[in-house]
Design a protein around this motif. Structure first.
Motif: not given
Ligand code: CP
Length: 287
Positions: A121, A125, A137, A152, A156, A163, A194-196, A198
């Motif tokens: 992951d 990214i 995230a 994660n 992360f 997170v 958020a940038d991600i 999940y």
């Protein structure tokens, strides 16, 4: 990840093979179903010229009651070099490691951890966005039963990302903040920063009781749909470890839009797992 980067090119060649692990034997010891992890470890090993043995619980002496410890000792007697273990019980890789001289890789142990998923992951990214530090995230869904969420959060955070876990209260484990994640019950609010995004599957096979009133209600408050996505940054990444349930955690066609990395994560998995096998199996055995 640096080593994995050098293996990406091998997967794009006509002849996808290096002699690096010739003579090494790797056993894929899978006690739970898997598509992505098992096949990518098998491909990774084969692309490095290792011999791969696939073990499945149903077709082995485990179906006659042999314990994990005895199965490991049996494999050890065959002088193998590495074991890739997936098992429903948290901690099972440690039992394997105590009973073999082979290297042991955790390919997912119950609700505990799935570290190679986190590495692939992060690799995905970094490939998409070029950096990791400072990214935000959100991990959404069945956090309680998710080994991917646990690994994660740790991975992360280690790479300097922020997170947040987003779920109904019943699907958030106690003390999840101790791993370094913030908590939220409100997906509509969390997506905007958020940038991600999940997403996680609802792991009904591990749910011994009802954690949510209904799937319909879950989809309404925690499923990613086009209306919610409009609140997010234009270049937000949509990630999922797979297998996904289209129409539950993700509106079906959102899985296939350019912001989705779901297929790319699978491709990253081969290069990352080649790197893992290379780093633990090449070089001096005594190290
Ligand atoms: N992401 C993941 O572990 O998928 P599989 O269960 O198919 O291996």
């Amino acid at each position: 990840m640096t080593t994995a980067k050098s293996f990406v090119e091998v997967g794009e060649r006509e002849i996808k093979k290096l002699p690096t692990l010739r003579g090494k034997t790797i056993v894929n010891l899978f006690y739970e179903p898997s598509t992505r992890t098992r096949i990518s470890f098998e491909l990774a090993g084969k692309r490095l010229s290792a011999d791969i043995i696939n073990f499945s619980e149903k077709a082995s002496a485990a179906a006659k009651g042999e314990s994990l410890k005895d199965t490991t000792r049996t494999l050890n007697a065959m002088n193998i070099n590495a074991v890739v273990i997936r098992h429903p019980y948290p901690g099972s890789p440690y039992i394997v490691a105590r009973n073999t001289r082979a290297r042991v890789i955790n390919a997912g142990d119950g609700c505990h951890e799935h570290p190679t998923q986190s590495l692939l992951d992060l690799f995905t990214i970094k490939k998409r966005l070029g950096y990791l530090k400072g990214l935000k995230a959100i991990i959404v869904g069945d956090i309680f039963h998710s080994r991917v969420a646990r690994s994660n959060i740790l991975a992360f955070k280690k790479m300097g990302m922020e997170v947040k876990v987003v779920a109904p209260p019943t699907l958030l484990p106690a003390q999840v903040e101790e791993l370094g994640a913030e908590c939220s019950y409100n997906l509509a609010e969390a997506v905007s920063e958020a940038d991600i995004i999940y997403l996680l599957r609802m792991q009904t096979e591990r749910q011994a009781r009802a954690f949510i009133p209904s799937i319909r209600e879950y989809v309404r408050y925690y499923g990613l749909n086009r209306t919610l996505l409009k609140k997010a940054k234009e270049d937000v990444l949509i990630m999922h470890p797979g297998p996904m349930t289209r129409g539950v955690e993700i509106e079906s066609d959102l899985a296939d839009i350019p912001q989705s990395t779901i297929v790319e994560q699978v491709t990253s998995g081969i290069a990352v797992r080649m790197a893992i096998l290379y780093l633990i199996l090449s070089g001096d055995e005594s190290e």
